[in-house]
Design a protein around this motif. Sequence first.
Motif, mmCIF file in Angstrom:
data_model
loop_
_atom_site.group_PDB
_atom_site.id
_atom_site.type_symbol
_atom_site.label_atom_id
_atom_site.label_comp_id
_atom_site.label_asym_id
_atom_site.label_seq_id
_atom_site.Cartn_x
_atom_site.Cartn_y
_atom_site.Cartn_z
ATOM 1 N N ALA A 153 0.844 -1.190 0.000
ATOM 2 C CA ALA A 153 0.000 0.000 0.000
ATOM 3 C C ALA A 153 0.885 1.247 0.000
ATOM 4 C CB ALA A 153 -0.908 0.012 1.224
ATOM 5 N N ILE A 154 0.277 2.377 -0.284
ATOM 6 C CA ILE A 154 0.996 3.655 -0.268
ATOM 7 C C ILE A 154 0.562 4.405 0.989
ATOM 8 C CG2 ILE A 154 1.524 5.749 -1.534
ATOM 9 C CD1 ILE A 154 2.349 3.144 -2.929
ATOM 10 N N TRP A 155 1.467 4.547 1.942
ATOM 11 C CA TRP A 155 1.179 5.231 3.201
ATOM 12 C C TRP A 155 2.465 5.869 3.701
ATOM 13 C CZ3 TRP A 155 3.178 2.573 7.738
ATOM 14 C CH2 TRP A 155 3.694 1.300 7.459
ATOM 15 N N ASP A 156 2.355 6.686 4.720
ATOM 16 C CA ASP A 156 3.495 7.473 5.185
ATOM 17 C C ASP A 156 3.752 7.188 6.659
ATOM 18 O OD1 ASP A 156 5.593 9.203 5.071
ATOM 19 O OD2 ASP A 156 4.388 11.038 5.010
ATOM 20 N N SER A 157 5.018 7.225 7.040
ATOM 21 C CA SER A 157 5.372 6.983 8.438
ATOM 22 C C SER A 157 6.709 7.642 8.740
ATOM 23 C CB SER A 157 5.461 5.474 8.730
ATOM 24 O OG SER A 157 6.472 4.869 7.949
ATOM 25 N N TRP A 738 13.709 4.236 -3.279
ATOM 26 C CA TRP A 738 12.310 4.659 -3.200
ATOM 27 C C TRP A 738 12.308 6.171 -2.943
ATOM 28 C CZ3 TRP A 738 8.272 1.457 -4.251
ATOM 29 C CH2 TRP A 738 8.557 0.088 -4.315
ATOM 30 N N PHE A 739 12.337 6.960 -4.020
ATOM 31 C CA PHE A 739 12.533 8.394 -3.887
ATOM 32 C C PHE A 739 11.254 9.137 -3.503
ATOM 33 C CE2 PHE A 739 11.540 7.502 -8.296
ATOM 34 C CZ PHE A 739 10.611 8.477 -8.649
ATOM 35 N N ALA A 740 10.115 8.485 -3.570
ATOM 36 C CA ALA A 740 8.837 9.041 -3.142
ATOM 37 C C ALA A 740 7.917 7.858 -2.855
ATOM 38 C CB ALA A 740 8.240 9.944 -4.225
ATOM 39 N N PRO A 741 6.839 8.070 -2.083
ATOM 40 C CA PRO A 741 5.927 6.947 -1.804
ATOM 41 C C PRO A 741 5.445 6.271 -3.088
ATOM 42 C CG PRO A 741 5.392 8.804 -0.396
ATOM 43 C CD PRO A 741 6.426 9.295 -1.367
ATOM 44 N N GLY A 742 5.715 4.978 -3.208
ATOM 45 C CA GLY A 742 5.277 4.215 -4.372
ATOM 46 C C GLY A 742 6.121 4.411 -5.609
ATOM 47 N N SER A 783 15.343 0.966 -14.489
ATOM 48 C CA SER A 783 13.885 1.068 -14.508
ATOM 49 C C SER A 783 13.429 2.180 -13.580
ATOM 50 C CB SER A 783 13.250 -0.264 -14.072
ATOM 51 O OG SER A 783 11.841 -0.182 -14.079
ATOM 52 N N ILE A 784 12.452 2.933 -14.041
ATOM 53 C CA ILE A 784 11.872 4.015 -13.242
ATOM 54 C C ILE A 784 10.365 3.820 -13.184
ATOM 55 C CG2 ILE A 784 11.555 6.505 -13.004
ATOM 56 C CD1 ILE A 784 14.087 6.917 -14.618
ATOM 57 N N ARG A 785 9.828 3.801 -11.975
ATOM 58 C CA ARG A 785 8.385 3.732 -11.741
ATOM 59 C C ARG A 785 7.984 4.958 -10.935
ATOM 60 N NH1 ARG A 785 5.796 -1.192 -11.856
ATOM 61 N NH2 ARG A 785 4.612 -0.652 -9.974
ATOM 62 N N TYR A 786 6.888 5.595 -11.341
ATOM 63 C CA TYR A 786 6.459 6.804 -10.639
ATOM 64 C C TYR A 786 4.984 6.678 -10.275
ATOM 65 C CZ TYR A 786 6.064 11.665 -9.242
ATOM 66 O OH TYR A 786 5.860 12.804 -8.512
ATOM 67 N N PHE A 787 4.706 6.885 -8.998
ATOM 68 C CA PHE A 787 3.343 6.766 -8.491
ATOM 69 C C PHE A 787 2.630 8.107 -8.581
ATOM 70 C CE2 PHE A 787 0.310 7.126 -4.977
ATOM 71 C CZ PHE A 787 -0.474 5.998 -5.176
ATOM 72 N N ILE A 788 1.471 8.119 -9.253
ATOM 73 C CA ILE A 788 0.688 9.344 -9.430
ATOM 74 C C ILE A 788 -0.687 9.152 -8.802
ATOM 75 C CG2 ILE A 788 -0.328 10.934 -11.097
ATOM 76 C CD1 ILE A 788 1.813 10.051 -13.086
#
Length: 797
Positions: A153-157, A738-742, A783-788
């Motif tokens: 999941a995408i969450w913050d801590s 992991w440069f940003a969530p997701g 590979s680069i994946r970016y969560f939007i």
Amino acid sequence: MFKLLPITLLYFIFSSLNAQSQKKTLQAKPTTENIIIDGRFNEEIWKTAAVASDFIMFEPDNGKPISPDKKTEVKILYDNNAIYISALLYDDEPDKIQKEITNRDIFGVSDHFSVYINGFNDGQQDFRFFVSAAGVQMDCIATEDFEDFSWDAIWDSQVTLTEFGWTVEMKIPYAALRFSKADKQIWGLNFMREIKRDVQKYTWNRIDTKIGAVIPQAGILQGIENIKTPTRLFLIPYSSAYYQQSAIGSGITLKAGLDIKYGINDSFTLDAILVPDFGQTKFDNAILYLEPFEQQLEENRPFFTEGTDLFNKGGLFYSRRIGGGSTTELLLDNQEEITNYPSTVNLLNAVKISGRTEKGLGIGFLNAVTEKTKATILNNDTGQIRKEVIEPLTNYNLFVVDQRFNQNSSVSFINANTTRNGDFRDANTSALLFDLNTKANTYSLYGDFKYSSIKTTEDYDGFKTEIGFAKTSGKYRYGFSGKYVSENYDINDLGINFYSNYHNAYANGSYRIVNPTKLFNTFRINQYVNFEIDNTSGKLQTGAFGTETKATTLNNDALEFVVEFSPLKTYDFYEPREYGKYVFLPEKVFAAVNFTSNDNNPFTLVLQPSFTKYNEKNRNVYGLYISPKYRFNDRLSITYILDYFNKTNDRGWVDSDPTGIIFAERSRETAQNDFTGKYAINNRMTVNLTARYYWSYSKNHKFLTLQNSGYLTPNNTYAQNKDRNFNSWNFDLSYSWWFAPGSEISVLYRNFGIERTDMVEKDLSANLKNIFNSDLTNVLSISIRYFIDYNVIKNKF
């Protein structure tokens, strides 16, 4: 027995036993403040939120209150986007808090805090979120049978180490949860704290380990009211570049694609992949495989591992069928040869829909399409080249309906369908499952009925059914079950099944302690008996009596001892590779020991020797698994694994010719060496190394002919070389950020090769030289994946 069945069913339906203690309740507090996730709780609203405290030990000393110097206090806030959790974790020795930095979803040697959320409060399924003292996230979807950590999941801590212990602050968006549309939410809730150095776990609402089910023992979260959840739409575009070099040549490949996650409503989610790219997934372990069945491979592709708990019900789904290799046998003329036979089939697209309603109805739908695939055949006389279809355009479809009720029971229906274009084989399998438990989770009645139908040149149908009963609570537990599998039961177009045409009876009894003794923190012993009988011949194919003992010492070292006796003559109906044939198996005894040292120490060791003795002269199997690990600090660790087997006077199939079925008496030796290393730059950036060298050989001493009686007699005329020598090498060096969530950037260097020969070489250094002199392939990929998040974009505009 049948007279007792109605009474048993009535007991399950009307049982009012309830051994659970009063559940704790926590009130969530609404907020309009902007909560900054920094682990410091500076917002004023935190001061007025209700507190969850008075944690109780889960293990090893179940039921013992947490000591005052380990006091734990948790609060929950909420708004229209998410819930917010703060936790104060006191520790009188804060310098001893364990905090190893690991990859995501790897627990490591760390203290942990976690929250378990059941949005429907039905006692059936948790969404669990963990944070280590090093700030590493772990999450999973959990049922009583399985924790699915492939779900992300995408969450913050954020965590903060303090003079009194450590703190955790979490933001869990509603998009990461499932719950009803009710104005007033009532959720199942529990918190868990793990103090790693003491190997202790505590929960907010007590979990009684004498009760088999954990999830129904959660507390209650109230106070969340009138929330307006945002649209759940997430786009994950990705782009990859590959450079591959081998003796054949070199080349560059560019790929791009898109993953989509869309919340159809608060209960159901659609996942889709367009132009999938699995080039950076973990490599498959190539082995010398001489068994009568196909090698079962692990699934490493994220789409087929994430959130698939519903689809795994009933065991009808083996995802490696989708995009796996073809099994079509080509008919060739004498002058023809295959010049290109694709090892895999390209996946064109895949989609899955899954979720559960507030009344406990779970629905899962998965569909995937693979492309038409051809092999290339060369005529050596004419030079003509032709193409032959080895796998047509194929549609794979899986549908699951799972109704949960009474917090701990369920009834499920599953349908698996494979449809191939043209005159190729089609298949359909349906299954009905039930799992009924008393309210106090003390007894369970379970079973299934599965029916398969194959459409090919000669259509055939088959079925499998099972029923079982078990006592699932207390120190003493027991269970028994029966199974029948028909001759033509076949689920292997979308599932995987090796054995058919037998009936089975199984029983077990176990004893366990629930609190530490003077010798052990935990102790469990289980005894079982298992019989399987071939339906056609009435011959025994399995007859085993076994004992399993597991314990952890007061020093938190783990011990396990297993011994299994097969004192009766049995028969193998699969090794001959011909329908109706079987081979005699002598009596045997198997024993294994497992020692795992306390992983709080910098140096840890896993040691697993095993031994199998057959009632035949010098026919034995020796096994040794040894894995030392050294943790230099919280960032750097290395692990070595040796998995070794030596089979003396082994007997197995090698050929079928006009004279009959040929077996060989042979020596087999296998040594797999794995080396892994991890260096964590921080809790979002790691460098990982995985190296694997596998060597195995099979050396035949003499050949034997299988008789109709199932016994083997000497064959002095067969003279073909069926020896095997196999080397496999894999090397992966990866960097992940992991440069940003997701969102992730990953770089992978991969080097691999395989060497096969019928000349056995027993010198290890010579084998190593041979594999490195073979055609090794080198691949470098980025590979680069970016969560939007759609809501973020919407708010910006």
